[in-house]
Design an enzyme around this catalytic site. Structure first.
Site, PDB file in Angstrom:
ATOM      1  N   HIS A 171       0.750  -7.504  -6.935  1.00 16.13           N
ATOM      2  CA  HIS A 171      -0.582  -7.849  -7.438  1.00 16.13           C
ATOM      3  C   HIS A 171      -0.493  -8.580  -8.789  1.00 16.13           C
ATOM      4  O   HIS A 171      -1.406  -9.312  -9.159  1.00 16.13           O
ATOM      5  CB  HIS A 171      -1.436  -6.591  -7.634  1.00 16.13           C
ATOM      6  CG  HIS A 171      -1.999  -6.016  -6.365  1.00 16.13           C
ATOM      7  ND1 HIS A 171      -1.228  -5.340  -5.452  1.00 16.13           N
ATOM      8  CD2 HIS A 171      -3.267  -6.018  -5.863  1.00 16.13           C
ATOM      9  CE1 HIS A 171      -2.000  -4.946  -4.446  1.00 16.13           C
ATOM     10  NE2 HIS A 171      -3.241  -5.336  -4.672  1.00 16.13           N
ATOM     11  N   CYS A 208       5.169  -5.551  -9.186  1.00 13.80           N
ATOM     12  CA  CYS A 208       4.104  -5.235  -8.230  1.00 13.80           C
ATOM     13  C   CYS A 208       3.532  -6.576  -7.809  1.00 13.80           C
ATOM     14  O   CYS A 208       3.272  -7.434  -8.655  1.00 13.80           O
ATOM     15  CB  CYS A 208       3.031  -4.369  -8.901  1.00 13.80           C
ATOM     16  SG  CYS A 208       1.533  -4.196  -7.905  1.00 13.80           S
ATOM     17  N   GLU A 214      -7.531  -6.168  -7.171  1.00 13.38           N
ATOM     18  CA  GLU A 214      -8.079  -5.984  -5.818  1.00 13.38           C
ATOM     19  C   GLU A 214      -9.581  -6.323  -5.792  1.00 13.38           C
ATOM     20  O   GLU A 214     -10.072  -6.868  -4.835  1.00 13.38           O
ATOM     21  CB  GLU A 214      -7.847  -4.514  -5.450  1.00 13.38           C
ATOM     22  CG  GLU A 214      -7.528  -4.103  -4.064  1.00 13.38           C
ATOM     23  CD  GLU A 214      -6.647  -4.946  -3.172  1.00 13.38           C
ATOM     24  OE1 GLU A 214      -7.143  -5.257  -2.097  1.00 13.38           O
ATOM     25  OE2 GLU A 214      -5.497  -5.271  -3.495  1.00 13.38           O
ATOM     26  N   TYR A 266      -1.382   2.029  -3.347  1.00  6.98           N
ATOM     27  CA  TYR A 266      -0.212   2.792  -2.895  1.00  6.98           C
ATOM     28  C   TYR A 266       0.460   3.520  -4.074  1.00  6.98           C
ATOM     29  O   TYR A 266       1.147   4.513  -3.881  1.00  6.98           O
ATOM     30  CB  TYR A 266       0.820   1.839  -2.282  1.00  6.98           C
ATOM     31  CG  TYR A 266       0.658   1.550  -0.790  1.00  6.98           C
ATOM     32  CD1 TYR A 266      -0.434   2.015  -0.064  1.00  6.98           C
ATOM     33  CD2 TYR A 266       1.632   0.827  -0.105  1.00  6.98           C
ATOM     34  CE1 TYR A 266      -0.553   1.742   1.298  1.00  6.98           C
ATOM     35  CE2 TYR A 266       1.522   0.561   1.254  1.00  6.98           C
ATOM     36  CZ  TYR A 266       0.429   1.017   1.956  1.00  6.98           C
ATOM     37  OH  TYR A 266       0.325   0.762   3.299  1.00  6.98           O
ATOM     38  N   GLY A 267       0.283   2.969  -5.268  1.00  9.10           N
ATOM     39  CA  GLY A 267       1.011   3.464  -6.448  1.00  9.10           C
ATOM     40  C   GLY A 267       1.003   4.963  -6.670  1.00  9.10           C
ATOM     41  O   GLY A 267       2.044   5.548  -6.973  1.00  9.10           O
ATOM     42  N   ASP A 269       1.375  -5.426   2.668  1.00 13.47           N
ATOM     43  CA  ASP A 269       1.142  -4.866   1.334  1.00 13.47           C
ATOM     44  C   ASP A 269      -0.012  -3.874   1.465  1.00 13.47           C
ATOM     45  O   ASP A 269      -0.660  -3.795   2.518  1.00 13.47           O
ATOM     46  CB  ASP A 269       0.795  -5.987   0.339  1.00 13.47           C
ATOM     47  CG  ASP A 269       0.523  -5.462  -1.062  1.00 13.47           C
ATOM     48  OD1 ASP A 269       1.295  -4.597  -1.524  1.00 13.47           O
ATOM     49  OD2 ASP A 269      -0.468  -5.876  -1.702  1.00 13.47           O
ATOM     50  N   SER A 270      -0.293  -3.178   0.367  1.00 13.88           N
ATOM     51  CA  SER A 270      -1.447  -2.277   0.372  1.00 13.88           C
ATOM     52  C   SER A 270      -2.756  -3.065   0.373  1.00 13.88           C
ATOM     53  O   SER A 270      -3.793  -2.532   0.738  1.00 13.88           O
ATOM     54  CB  SER A 270      -1.400  -1.392  -0.878  1.00 13.88           C
ATOM     55  OG  SER A 270      -1.450  -2.207  -2.033  1.00 13.88           O
ATOM     56  N   CYS A 299       5.591  -5.651  -0.942  1.00 13.79           N
ATOM     57  CA  CYS A 299       5.044  -4.565  -1.749  1.00 13.79           C
ATOM     58  C   CYS A 299       6.228  -3.860  -2.409  1.00 13.79           C
ATOM     59  O   CYS A 299       7.118  -3.364  -1.718  1.00 13.79           O
ATOM     60  CB  CYS A 299       4.289  -3.613  -0.821  1.00 13.79           C
ATOM     61  SG  CYS A 299       3.818  -2.067  -1.578  1.00 13.79           S
ATOM     62  N   ASN A 300       6.235  -3.856  -3.731  1.00 12.68           N
ATOM     63  CA  ASN A 300       7.344  -3.217  -4.451  1.00 12.68           C
ATOM     64  C   ASN A 300       7.363  -1.714  -4.245  1.00 12.68           C
ATOM     65  O   ASN A 300       8.421  -1.101  -4.182  1.00 12.68           O
ATOM     66  CB  ASN A 300       7.208  -3.488  -5.951  1.00 12.68           C
ATOM     67  CG  ASN A 300       7.448  -4.936  -6.303  1.00 12.68           C
ATOM     68  OD1 ASN A 300       8.553  -5.327  -6.647  1.00 12.68           O
ATOM     69  ND2 ASN A 300       6.411  -5.747  -6.210  1.00 12.68           N
TER      70      ASN A 300
HETATM   71  N1  DGL Z   1       1.257  -4.542  -4.410  1.00 14.26           N
HETATM   72  C1  DGL Z   1       2.002  -3.344  -4.224  1.00 14.26           C
HETATM   73  C2  DGL Z   1       3.266  -3.307  -5.001  1.00 14.26           C
HETATM   74  O1  DGL Z   1       3.898  -4.340  -5.113  1.00 14.26           O
HETATM   75  C3  DGL Z   1       1.189  -2.066  -4.163  1.00 14.26           C
HETATM   76  C4  DGL Z   1       0.265  -1.787  -5.299  1.00 14.26           C
HETATM   77  C5  DGL Z   1      -0.594  -0.549  -5.051  1.00 14.26           C
HETATM   78  O2  DGL Z   1      -1.243  -0.498  -4.011  1.00 14.26           O
HETATM   79  O3  DGL Z   1      -0.601   0.363  -5.897  1.00 14.26           O
HETATM   80  O4  DGL Z   1       3.715  -2.299  -5.460  1.00 14.26           O
END
Ligand code: DGL
Length: 266
Positions: A187, A185, A153, A43-44, A11-12, A74-75
């Protein structure tokens, strides 16, 4: 491929730990190798080109660690990079979107499904396309929720900032009358209680991690790669950013120590 090799996941940042928890629960005999790309979180807002570059390096690293299977926990990566990663990986890899779609379709009664996710996941349309392709007469209400990942985070989950952000993101979905909400997501499951409080009892939450790990388990069994019975397990953690920050967040969410976290810059 060795049956006793670990499952890799990435994941990020700390979000993938919500998937790790499901692996520990559903497949307690399996070892894992986790990579959190904390130097690049979030990552978004990133482009497909950037995400493909990062996730290729990560999946190469995980394969170098000898994993037998990879879960893109990670989605954002699942929605933007999965086809490319499937081609480049020598081990099977699964993402969260399709299992999440199927789970949501099995839960909705009124056919109105909400999705909250990062900007990139929403922009990709992955959940919306999947839900409309596999479901009948489904209305999808998508909402990018970019303020949530930095709050999770940094451990600011029980704050007014979270309440305010959730109110803003969820009220249009509530007004639309959704009965099911996909936490798109990894998170967000760490905010499930706050989301439930905001939405009230009429909306079911779908955490795609549950169905994804179930599907991964089925695939490992089919391939003869699942560990049967008990086995000594190890869970290794790598990050691209600061190990102490990741470790503190992990301990907070998992409510137990995770042992050493190593920094590996890819
Ligand atoms: N947790 C990740 C997801 O499921 C990435 C979230 C991010 O870094 O923006 O998309």
């Amino acid at each position: 491929m060795k049956r006793n090799a670990a499952i890799g996941l990435f994941d990020s940042g700390v979000g993938g730990l919500s998937v790790a928890v499901e692996i520990y629960r559903q497949m307690p005999a399996e070892s894992t190798v986790y990579y959190g790309d904390t130097a690049h979180v979030p990552y978004g807002p990133r482009s497909a080109e950037e995400l493909t570059r990062f996730t290729k390096r990560i999946t190469d690293f995980l394969q170098g660690q000898g994993v037998k299977y990879i879960i893109a926990a990670c989605n954002t990566s699942s929605s933007m990079c999965l086809p490319v990663l499937k081609e480049s990986c020598k081990v099977p890899i699964i993402g969260l979107i399709e299992p999440g779609v199927k789970e949501a379709l099995s839960k909705t009664v009124n056919g109105k499904i909400g999705v909250i996710a990062t900007e990139a996941t929403i922009r990709s349309g992955a959940y919306e396309h999947g839900l409309k392709k596999l479901g009948k007469d489904i209305e999808v209400y998508s909402q990018a929720a970019p303020r949530l990942v930095p709050l999770v985070e940094t451990g600011r989950t029980d704050t007014y900032e979270v309440t305010e952000a959730l109110r803003e993101y969820l009220s249009p979905l509530q007004k639309a009358g959704i009965d099911t909400l996909i936490l798109g997501c990894t998170h967000y499951p760490f905010l499930a209680r706050q989301i439930e409080e905001e939405l009230g009892p009429g909306v079911r939450l779908v955490d795609p991690a549950l169905a994804t790990v179930r599907a991964a388990k089925e695939e490992l069994c089919r391939l003869g790669l699942a560990i049967n019975g008990v086995s000594p397990v190890s869970h290794c953690f790598y990050v691209s950013g600061r190990p102490d920050a990741f470790r503190a967040a992990a301990v907070r969410f998992l409510k137990k120590d995770i042992g050493p976290v190593k920094q590996v810059i890819l």
